[in-house]
Design a protein around this motif. Sequence first.
Motif, PDB file in Angstrom:
ATOM      1  N   SER A 230      43.517  31.239  36.838  1.00 25.32           N
ATOM      2  CA  SER A 230      42.516  31.246  35.761  1.00 25.32           C
ATOM      3  C   SER A 230      42.243  32.655  35.268  1.00 25.32           C
ATOM      4  CB  SER A 230      41.208  30.679  36.294  1.00 25.32           C
ATOM      5  OG  SER A 230      40.721  31.547  37.318  1.00 25.32           O
TER       6      SER A 230
ATOM      7  N   GLU B 126      38.632  25.160  38.403  1.00 24.00           N
ATOM      8  CA  GLU B 126      40.001  25.569  38.092  1.00 24.00           C
ATOM      9  C   GLU B 126      40.981  24.962  39.080  1.00 24.00           C
ATOM     10  OE1 GLU B 126      41.384  27.340  35.622  1.00 24.00           O
ATOM     11  OE2 GLU B 126      39.516  27.664  34.522  1.00 24.00           O
TER      12      GLU B 126
ATOM     13  N   GLN C 197      43.963  22.269  38.073  1.00 24.06           N
ATOM     14  CA  GLN C 197      45.366  22.493  38.412  1.00 24.06           C
ATOM     15  C   GLN C 197      45.959  21.231  39.038  1.00 24.06           C
ATOM     16  OE1 GLN C 197      47.451  24.937  37.939  1.00 24.06           O
ATOM     17  NE2 GLN C 197      46.135  26.572  37.159  1.00 24.06           N
TER      18      GLN C 197
ATOM     19  N   ALA D  19      45.909  22.214  33.314  1.00 26.59           N
ATOM     20  CA  ALA D  19      45.663  23.650  33.149  1.00 26.59           C
ATOM     21  C   ALA D  19      46.463  24.313  32.038  1.00 26.59           C
ATOM     22  CB  ALA D  19      45.895  24.365  34.480  1.00 26.59           C
TER      23      ALA D  19
ATOM     24  N   GLN E 124      49.151  26.397  34.000  1.00 29.91           N
ATOM     25  CA  GLN E 124      49.427  25.366  34.988  1.00 29.91           C
ATOM     26  C   GLN E 124      50.401  25.849  36.054  1.00 29.91           C
ATOM     27  OE1 GLN E 124      48.146  21.981  35.090  1.00 29.91           O
ATOM     28  NE2 GLN E 124      49.013  22.191  37.131  1.00 29.91           N
TER      29      GLN E 124
END
Lengths: 160, 381, 384
Positions: free
Chosen positions: C324, C343, C347, C352, C356
């Motif tokens: 992130s 976060e 994922q 994300a 990702q």
Amino acid sequence: MSSSGEIELIKLQEVADLPYNWSAGKYGSKFLRSLRDEKRFWGTRCPQCGKVYFPPREVCGPCFAHIDEWVELSTEGTLTAFSVVNFPFIDPELGEKRPVPYTFGYIQLDGCDTAMSHFVNEHDHTKLWRGMRVKAVFKEDGQRVGNMQDVLYFEIKENQ
Amino acid sequence: MDVAILGVAQTKYDGKKEDYNYAELVYEVTTQALEDAGMTIDEIDNIVTVSNDFWDGRTISCMGVQDACGAAYGEGKNVSTVEGDGTFGILYGAMRTLSGSYSTTLVVSHSKGSEGNSRMITNAMFDYIYQRPLGLDAISSSALQAREYMNRYGVTEEDCAYVSVKNRKQAMQNPYAHLGMDLSIDDVLNSRPLADPIKLHDASPVSDGAAAVVLGNRVVANKKGRKPVWLKGIGYCSDAHFLGDRCLAEAPALQKASHKAYEMADINNPTEDIDVVELYDAFSYMELMWLEEMGFCSKGDGKKLTRRGVTAMDGELPVNPSGGVISSHAVLVAGMARVIECALQIRGEAEGRQVKHAKTALAHGINGPCAQSHCVMVLSE
Amino acid sequence: MGQRVAAVGFGQTYHRSRRDDVNGIELIGEAVRSALEDAELTLDDIDAVVIGNMDHFEAVNYMDNWSVDGTGAFMKPVFKVTTGGTTGTTVGIAGYHHVASEMFDVVLAIGWEKNSESDTTGAIITCSDPIFDRFSFSGALPGLAVEASAYMKQYGVKEEDAARVAVRDRRHGALNPYSHLQSEITTEDVLNSTMLSYPVKLLDICPRTDGAAAVIFAGEKKAKRISPRPAWIMGTSVRHANCYFGDIDYTANDSLKYATRELFGNVGIKEPLKELDLVELYQPYTFAGLKWMEYMGICGPGESPQLVWDGVTDLGGELPFNPSGGVLCTNCIGATGMLRIGEAAMQIQGKAGARQVEDANLALATGFGGTFWTDMMLLSSRPW
């Protein structure tokens, strides 16, 4: 709306003055009385692990044991951490800016296993290092009132 | 619900406990609660502390109690901190036990109201744009609520005074209470006005104190041999924040919270099913209002219960045998003190103030302006 | 006893140094609406709310009551959990227990901070003991400086090694549209930035951010209905020892060591480098991104700089850290820990976007604060 088309965002400012009157407790009071009256430092020793604590306290956290043994600490110690503070900020206790630069340090007094935090009288960080020997400088008799500022600062011992 | 109270402790509540800092108060009740539960600190799986940064005058004020509550013991224990009334701390402690993560939970709260300025501290609970600048605090805002309630339901200052007289007199039987006193109705009515209609003896003091409870799941409760007090139902709910958004004469959040607690605990008729009540009477009018909202009588009839002696110690539904919050008010601790009193009553250990056949009890705590948020717990043997 | 819990939704604000356009309640509302949208739920679906921040930052007492218009807690159960810097993770852990206890099935956990409204330095100073520490306390910097310099001395680690951590996190942050800081930097930028307290420089530490984050937790049955790929909570651990700053041994991080030992021990993780797929580490400054990896058993003492230079902790590497952008990119204190959890959950859920991590199945989120406290939560794509 201003001529540029921006919206005016309003903010409300307030300085809050919240008075407090904290008890030092029995252990803290003994330390502060001794500091005021005799310029002596005291710590407390855990009966189980033998660790000596400043600030003096009733409980050893890791042992969860009651402490009532007092150990006198030296007024000299070792600088374990320090920072020369350069950015001015308002001290929340005084409501005024702390004058900068000043040096804030952690001092492990001889005889103690934890550190005391206080000011150090050297502001040139190239002249400071972890492990330096420092010594407490007290306010004059009659000026000490029973708080931590009865110690003015710690001075660097000579010839290091 | 498989969670029980296995140990309790509280300090005597005083106006100024100057000898102690708050960590020392926490240590005292932690050790005593452990002893009461017949446990050592090793047997505590996790800890919930209850405190408030404004009342303590310290950001992350829970930092000060980590040694004293056992969170630093050995390689350390899992710990968390609830900022709010002690009932919410016990509620979170119950969650952590029921989740299966921990079989025992220590919940400990403290408050030294003498160290701060309670008017400013409670002024800070109001939003800063619209309400705080008016200088509202716990007393003046509660006065607004008292007046609305009294106007709407025809309750008089004298009706409220009956609560003060009953509870303060009852507090004389409680060795932990701060203000035990034998008042007359006139004493209350003639006492110094604080914020109309609230007068000095309509209002709780600000006390210093601490309290702790040890919670355990069924397996531990069965092993420990001491009479466990079971948490049968818990409900909690928050109303709106802006006073102008609320009808202060009503407490729908308390209704919702108590209904949830009753549902969980299989309480169909509160007056019959509950033997003793410990509710949060920070002010005299509150006892009347809360009794009504919790379904013990119709709206406006709380005064009748009190005048008729129904809520006295020897009445059908004793309310606040401890003397209530109006006699001892260590903020945050007071809700926990309600739970502790209920536990002592159920165990038959409420010396000098024991309610006969106390098998099922109700404990109540509040949080926020004009009791914005309520927590209700039903406990039984 | 208890039910399995998963994170099924995550929302956050676009983090900035100042959000003058909203008050605190509105800021929270943004994150809440974002989380509800993410989970495709409405407020009616939320059974309870739990929230945290640091009181004196916004100077609001009983904040859980004050914020109901933004949190959606009107006529719902709500309370406040707060533990300083670890607040975000503490609140997340509370969210977990709300559901695991079977008292609720869908719970909204919120962390937030509007730093720009506060005298941050003043407020942080008040976290020190008023009798013994407060008159001199000057924040976390001296302790961090000691930790960093002692570590450098012991293992021959260099300032450039720490700088590489900042480069990594800022690169990741540039892929995160919500991140406060969105520009990449070089190791030279870090080394040339103002020295605050040797060896810690301006670009070694985190910014001050206004932001809010919310995670929705759900019990097993509901979680499977709400999300095609829930992020299951495998375990949590917390160590909040030390009452005084002078008690801390800055050459060790015992709370991290013991919290890791408990969590990995309970779940059965023996080789974290191999077994974990990503770590969202509450990393307040760069050197922590080196040293603390060793305390978590990801590599041996002194070995982390090599791992970092080899790209092991970059996106695309064997164990990405802070995809992130982490705390070095965004630090809205009460929310920062919640961002780590959110976060990590994102994922695992595969949401994300540009940041990702491939095959994200096991994610670790941590919290840090106070006197070197540690919180941890482990999330997985598989329920346990």
